[in-house]
Scaffold this active site. Structure first.
Site, mmCIF file in Angstrom:
data_model
loop_
_atom_site.group_PDB
_atom_site.id
_atom_site.type_symbol
_atom_site.label_atom_id
_atom_site.label_comp_id
_atom_site.label_asym_id
_atom_site.label_seq_id
_atom_site.Cartn_x
_atom_site.Cartn_y
_atom_site.Cartn_z
ATOM 1 N N ASP A 143 -22.985 0.932 77.310
ATOM 2 C CA ASP A 143 -21.963 1.972 77.429
ATOM 3 C C ASP A 143 -21.073 2.014 76.194
ATOM 4 O O ASP A 143 -20.591 3.065 75.801
ATOM 5 C CB ASP A 143 -21.076 1.706 78.659
ATOM 6 N N HIS A 154 -21.859 -5.331 88.878
ATOM 7 C CA HIS A 154 -23.282 -5.476 89.169
ATOM 8 C C HIS A 154 -23.411 -6.403 90.370
ATOM 9 O O HIS A 154 -24.145 -7.396 90.347
ATOM 10 C CB HIS A 154 -24.058 -5.972 87.950
ATOM 11 N N TYR A 198 -19.487 9.315 92.869
ATOM 12 C CA TYR A 198 -18.116 8.953 93.225
ATOM 13 C C TYR A 198 -17.577 9.859 94.339
ATOM 14 O O TYR A 198 -16.400 10.169 94.405
ATOM 15 C CB TYR A 198 -17.188 9.042 91.997
ATOM 16 N N HIS A 234 -22.832 5.754 93.972
ATOM 17 C CA HIS A 234 -22.785 5.107 92.673
ATOM 18 C C HIS A 234 -22.664 6.127 91.537
ATOM 19 O O HIS A 234 -21.931 5.923 90.583
ATOM 20 C CB HIS A 234 -24.060 4.272 92.505
ATOM 21 N N HIS A 292 -24.378 -5.866 93.771
ATOM 22 C CA HIS A 292 -25.502 -5.883 94.696
ATOM 23 C C HIS A 292 -26.735 -6.560 94.100
ATOM 24 O O HIS A 292 -27.332 -7.408 94.750
ATOM 25 C CB HIS A 292 -25.800 -4.467 95.195
ATOM 26 N N LYS A 315 -14.768 -0.889 78.601
ATOM 27 C CA LYS A 315 -15.059 -0.502 79.971
ATOM 28 C C LYS A 315 -15.505 -1.715 80.787
ATOM 29 O O LYS A 315 -16.082 -2.651 80.245
ATOM 30 C CB LYS A 315 -16.182 0.548 79.980
ATOM 31 N N GLN A 325 -33.125 -4.765 88.350
ATOM 32 C CA GLN A 325 -33.743 -4.567 87.047
ATOM 33 C C GLN A 325 -33.908 -5.904 86.331
ATOM 34 O O GLN A 325 -33.301 -6.901 86.693
ATOM 35 C CB GLN A 325 -32.867 -3.649 86.172
ATOM 36 N N ASP A 376 -26.655 6.285 77.328
ATOM 37 C CA ASP A 376 -27.523 5.186 77.730
ATOM 38 C C ASP A 376 -28.088 5.476 79.106
ATOM 39 O O ASP A 376 -27.564 6.298 79.850
ATOM 40 C CB ASP A 376 -26.782 3.852 77.705
ATOM 41 N N SER A 435 -35.259 0.915 84.347
ATOM 42 C CA SER A 435 -35.648 -0.036 83.304
ATOM 43 C C SER A 435 -34.535 -0.073 82.264
ATOM 44 O O SER A 435 -33.965 0.954 81.925
ATOM 45 C CB SER A 435 -36.939 0.408 82.621
#
Lengths: 762, 232
Positions: A133, A111, A67, A64, A113, A107, A256, A284, A329
């Protein structure tokens, strides 16, 4: 790889063991590292890492973050273009110059999984993450899009996932206050236990106000701002880097929890900060939290940091160093402040009632030193952690799967043509892949911000008004994964071409893309073959349409466990998010028929092709076939012709022929004003292929009869194939003199199909 | 006339209202920060949509205790004008400035779409300049917009012409199908007894910009501007 089980297996009695005890190969493997990676870490450090350091490497070297199994091929994609202000990978998102001093940051990110386990929070935090982002760069998000994939809609599990994902996206985005301007939803059994949730955010800013994700200047203070750090989402990046299995539920703590209100505060505070010159850089905290942001920002210019983990505001007592370092978090940022400007930053965050706490400072030398209770708990070189630095890069083997050859044996002559095509048409309109996604998008606020120009003027791409300038911004997300599965190279090139077609039909000029690459397990050579071919097809199309890749994300390990069978990878799904500029917002083109009697033209050619169509898949249940007809040069010429017609003001509607074929395109054009069509088929083409085939490179346009001569002249001059299909009617749908029903009935089926299934009415 | 737009930390339609009143309607507009108490001498307070303080408890329940709302309540009690849209409507109800309350939509989902409204009275400044048969196309975007009041309050609202808008179909017919959220008697907006405080769930500011090809909402604001100018 049972990452999260670790905290149960390894009970750390004291801080001292955590710091001074050497980690083991077994622990490394538990964390998802390969033995050779463990050796490489020891080599880099010149010693055996302790557990905290091992955790840092494992997360930064996870698929993740690093890459490692994709970067070799991603580097082959075109990254440069005339309008690019920031190249791919340099910042949190790509930045495109859209003229008149306005820059666009955009961008897309997956998400998948988290959404498979907890659809509501998974999708919500996906929206939160992608928006961060964008605003971390100093841009105000003005639009969101999303691309969703689920199993068959008749399954209860799919309905549960769809409800949760849509509510998650809606609740987060609606409160955050950014409208959804576009999206797609597709159903196929390959996604049954592994839905895809890809969220895109588009922001605008003054080109000079960009905030960089960088750190420099020894002695400059480092701040954490936003929410407190808790134990949620620990190891989320590792979790996203492995297969979804029956045991995945044990990974639930990796998901999260989102708080859109905190995100809104963070947005406003960040944009206020962007107007000051008090900061060096900002990033971020998404995947791998403090670890990733401190290492990526530091590695950028070769600096280091000392961080005191005791200073990090936490939600729970007694968090261990690796928990603070790896926590995901939400709604947090790392900010490097110019020394002496601390008050400026603190005052802004105070105004918005957010934490802004100094946790360390920038150092020379490139080492990251994390302290807790006065002791050095981890010391690692930033450069060796990150992509482009010391993170591993792998060249994976790949192999053409047997199905690919078999697909080429498909012959349209083996498919019997149904006798009642009108009934087939109605059935397709009620197919969840074709039907209106109204049940989904009405749960999203699509109008906040008063920029959505498509609400009352529907168009192929979403259009956002850029207030105060002449231009508008067009945007779209596209990927027909069935095409990609059947021919990854051609299918991915089609995804780019379709995105460009949508921008062009809206009156825009394609600018750039972001991609979200959703594939199965990269260690499976056949999956990797799909990946390699998809990248090659994408590269080819992006070069043709001059739409460089500004960034995106890779999501491997997406697969569905079929009952009693071996898990199968999801359809390879390289989602393309494209933006384009409509230079004169007076020239935005809509897709709906305007008046009874208007002429309907097809630009491009009808083909005797039904390969990979929804028609072939759902009516004939045939899956083994090639991608639909596609010629990239012809496609380009057709798009160029449409641009000319719009520029000359010769047409009053344009809509591309895509899923569901020409018939669906015509119904969609008739729907807003409840108008029908009377058209003639093509003698050289089977009637089912003419109506429902999905051959690429086709656009339907309508025009006032007085423009007929001019359009014929313009298209002849361009040298593109075209034909007069017929005319717009008051509501009757007629094909070759055969009655295909009334638009009102078609609309009823098309608009309510998904809602009826979701509300248990069918 | 001087307008003030209240800004809570979770407001997200504040800029849309400012854009509408300042740029489109050419009015003087000031921002009223939730932590302040000074209304800066405004004639008309606008409470925008959004999620004031996150609204995890109940929409608008916390916002009414903010410093700025104390001043807004005082302003309204002295006859000053105020209008709440969407979350702003919820806040004005929570603050006791408007009768009734807003419950979860009957389908328990957030709904964002264009709907049709008709003025229910012309006795307020919001509707005075509208044609009483005029059907307006205005967007809604809310999860809690089902207007509810006791029978007694409802009777009073009807008698005093305090219902300002009702949901209808595109031909102006009030029916169940055209009621998007289950509001009592298709009520989309109400005012107080003094007719100086207004609330509505639909967003007229989202239908005020010509670039969005629907300016029905502007008619409501134009009515306010015209009526107050006449009154002065």
């Amino acid at each position: 790889m049972r990452t999260f089980a670790l905290s149960k297996q390894h009970q750390f009695s004291t801080m001292s063991t955590l710091i001074h005890e050497e980690s083991t190969l077994e622990q490394a493997q538990d964390l998802g590292l390969l033995p050779e990676e463990f050796e490489k870490i020891k080599e880099i450090l010149g010693r055996t890492p302790n557990f905290t350091e091992l955790s840092i490497f494992s997360i930064m070297w996870s698929e993740h973050c690093s890459y490692k199994n994709s970067i070799k091929w991603l580097k082959t994609l075109p990254k440069e273009g005339p309008h690019l202000l920031v190249e791919a990978g340099q910042e949190n998102a790509g930045l495109v110059d859209i003229g008149e001093g306005v820059a666009c940051a955009f961008k897309i990110e997956s998400h998948n999984h988290p959404s498979a386990l907890e659809p509501y929070q998974g999708a919500a935090t996906g929206v939160g993450g992608i928006n961060r982002d964008i605003f971390t760069m100093g841009a105000r998000p003005i639009a969101q899009l999303n691309s969703l994939r689920f199993g068959k809609l008749d399954s209860n599990h799919t309905q549960w996932l769809l409800s949760g994902v849509v509510k998650g996206i809606g609740d987060y985005g609606n409160a955050f206050g950014i409208p959804v301007l576009g999206g797609e939803v597709f159903f196929d059994e390959s996604y049954s236990s592994n839905p895809l949730v890809n969220a895109m955010s588009v922001g605008i800013m003054n080109a000079d106000d960009m905030i960089s994700a960088t750190s420099r200047g020894a002695g400059n203070p480092v701040y954490i701002v936003g929410s407190s750090t808790g134990k949620d989402g620990i190891n989320g990046a590792s979790f996203a880097s492995k297969d979804i299995t029956e045991e995945s539920a044990e990974d639930l703590p990796s998901v999260q929890v989102g708080d859109p209100f905190q995100e809104k505060l963070l947005l406003e505070a960040t944009l206020e900060l962007a107007k000051t010159d008090a900061i060096v850089g900002m990033q971020d905290m998404g995947a791998a939290g403090i670890t990733c942001s401190t290492s990526e920002m530091s590695a950028n210019e070769g600096f280091g940091m000392t961080i005191d983990l005791d200073k990090v505001p936490t939600r729970q007592e007694g968090m261990l160093p690796f928990e603070i370092l790896l926590s995901e978090s939400q709604e947090r940022m790392l900010v490097v402040v110019k020394k002496g400007q601390e008050k400026v930053v603190e005052d802004i965050f105070e105004k918005w009632d957010l934490n802004a706490v100094q946790i360390g400072e920038v150092t020379e030398g490139g080492m990251l030193e994390y302290y807790m209770h006065g002791e050095l708990v981890a010391k690692v070189p930033a450069h060796d952690l990150v992509l482009g630095g010391g993170a591993p890069v792998y060249d994976r083997e790949y192999r053409e799967p047997a199905y690919f050859k078999k697909n080429q044996e498909f012959n349209i002559d083996d498919v019997e043509e149904p006798s009642d095509l009108a009934a087939v048409g109605m059935e397709l309109l009620g197919n969840p892949n074709i039907a209106s996604k109204r049940w989904v998008y009405e749960q999203y606020d699509s109008m906040v911000g008063t920029r959505n120009m498509s609400t009352n003027f529907p168009s192929d791409a979403g259009v956002a008004n850029i207030k105060g300038v002449k231009s508008a911004l067009a945007m779209t997300v596209d990927c027909n994964a069935r095409y990609v599965h059947n021919d990854p190279k051609k299918g991915t090139a089609i995804a780019v071409a379709e995105a460009a077609r949508n921008i062009v039909c809206t009156g825009g000029e394609p600018s750039a893309i972001t991609n979200c690459l959703n594939f199965g397990n990269p260690y499976n050579p056949e999956v990797y073959w799909q990946f390699v071919n998809a990248i090659q097809g994408m590269g080819e199309a992006c070069r043709k349409f001059e739409t460089p890749v500004t960034g995106g994300n890779v999501s491997f390990y997406n697969q569905t466990a079929m009952e009693g069978k071996e898990a199968v990878p999801v359809f390879p799904t390289p989602t393309i998010g494209m933006i384009g500029v409509v230079k004169d917002k007076n020239k935005v083109m809509s897709l709906n028929f305007k008046e009874k009697g208007d002429l309907i033209f097809l630009i491009g050619e009808s083909r005797d092709d039904i390969a990979s169509s929804e028609y072939l898949a759902s009516i004939h249940k045939i899956k083994e076939c090639p991608a639909p007809y596609f010629d990239i040069d012809e496609e380009y010429e057709v798009q160029d012709a449409v641009k000319t017609l719009i520029a000359k003001g010769l047409i009053n509607a344009a809509h591309d022929v895509a899923d569901g074929g020409l018939y669906t395109a015509l119904v969609e054009m008739g729907l807003p004003n409840r108008l029908g069509f009377d058209i003639t088929g093509d003698a050289a083409v089977r009637a089912d292929a003419f109506l429902f085939g999905e051959a690429q490179g086709r656009v339907v346009v309508s025009l006032d009869g007085s423009n007929e001569e001019a359009i014929v002249e313009a298209l002849t001059e361009k040298g593109v194939p075209f034909s007069l299909l017929g005319h717009v009617t008051r509501g009757k749908m007629v094909v070759d003199d055969a009655h295909f029903g009334f638009i009102d009935d078609a609309v009823e089926v098309y608009n309510n199909a998904i809602g009826n299934i979701m509300e248990g009415k069918s | 006339m001087k307008f003030g737009v209240v800004i809570f930390p979770g407001s997200n339609c504040d800029e849309d209202l400012i854009y509408t009143f300042e740029t489109i309607l050419g009015q003087e507009v000031v921002r009223l920060w939730h932590k302040d108490t000074d209304l800066q001498g405004v004639d008309f307070v606008l409470v925008p949509g959004g999620f004031s303080y996150g609204d995890y408890l109940r929409s608008g329940a916390i916002a009414r205790f903010s410093p700025i709302m104390e001043s807004v309540i005082e302003h309204c009690n002295n006859g000053g004008y105020a209008m709440g849209i969407c979350n702003g409507f919820q806040i004005l109800c929570e603050a006791g400035l408007l009768p009734g309350t807003l419950l979860h939509n009957t389908n328990h989902k957030f709904i964002c779409k264009n709907v049709y409204l008709k003025p229910a009275t012309r006795s307020t400044i919001c509707t005075a300049a509208l044609d009483s048969d005029e059907v307006l196309n205005i967007p809604i975007a809310h999860g809690e917009g089902r207007y509810y009041a006791s029978q007694e309050v409802l009777k009073q609202l009807n008698e005093n012409q305090q219902v300002i808008f009702r949901y209808c179909d595109k031909d102006g017919v009030f029916n169940k199908e055209s009621n998007p959220n289950g509001s009592l008697e298709n009520i989309a907006g109400v005012c107080n007894e003094g007719k100086n405080v207004f609330g509505m769930m639909p967003h007229p500011e989202r239908a005020a910009d010509e670039w969005l090809r629907n300016t029905d909402g502007r008619k409501i604001f134009d009515s306010i501007l015209a009526s107050v100018a006449v009154a002065k």
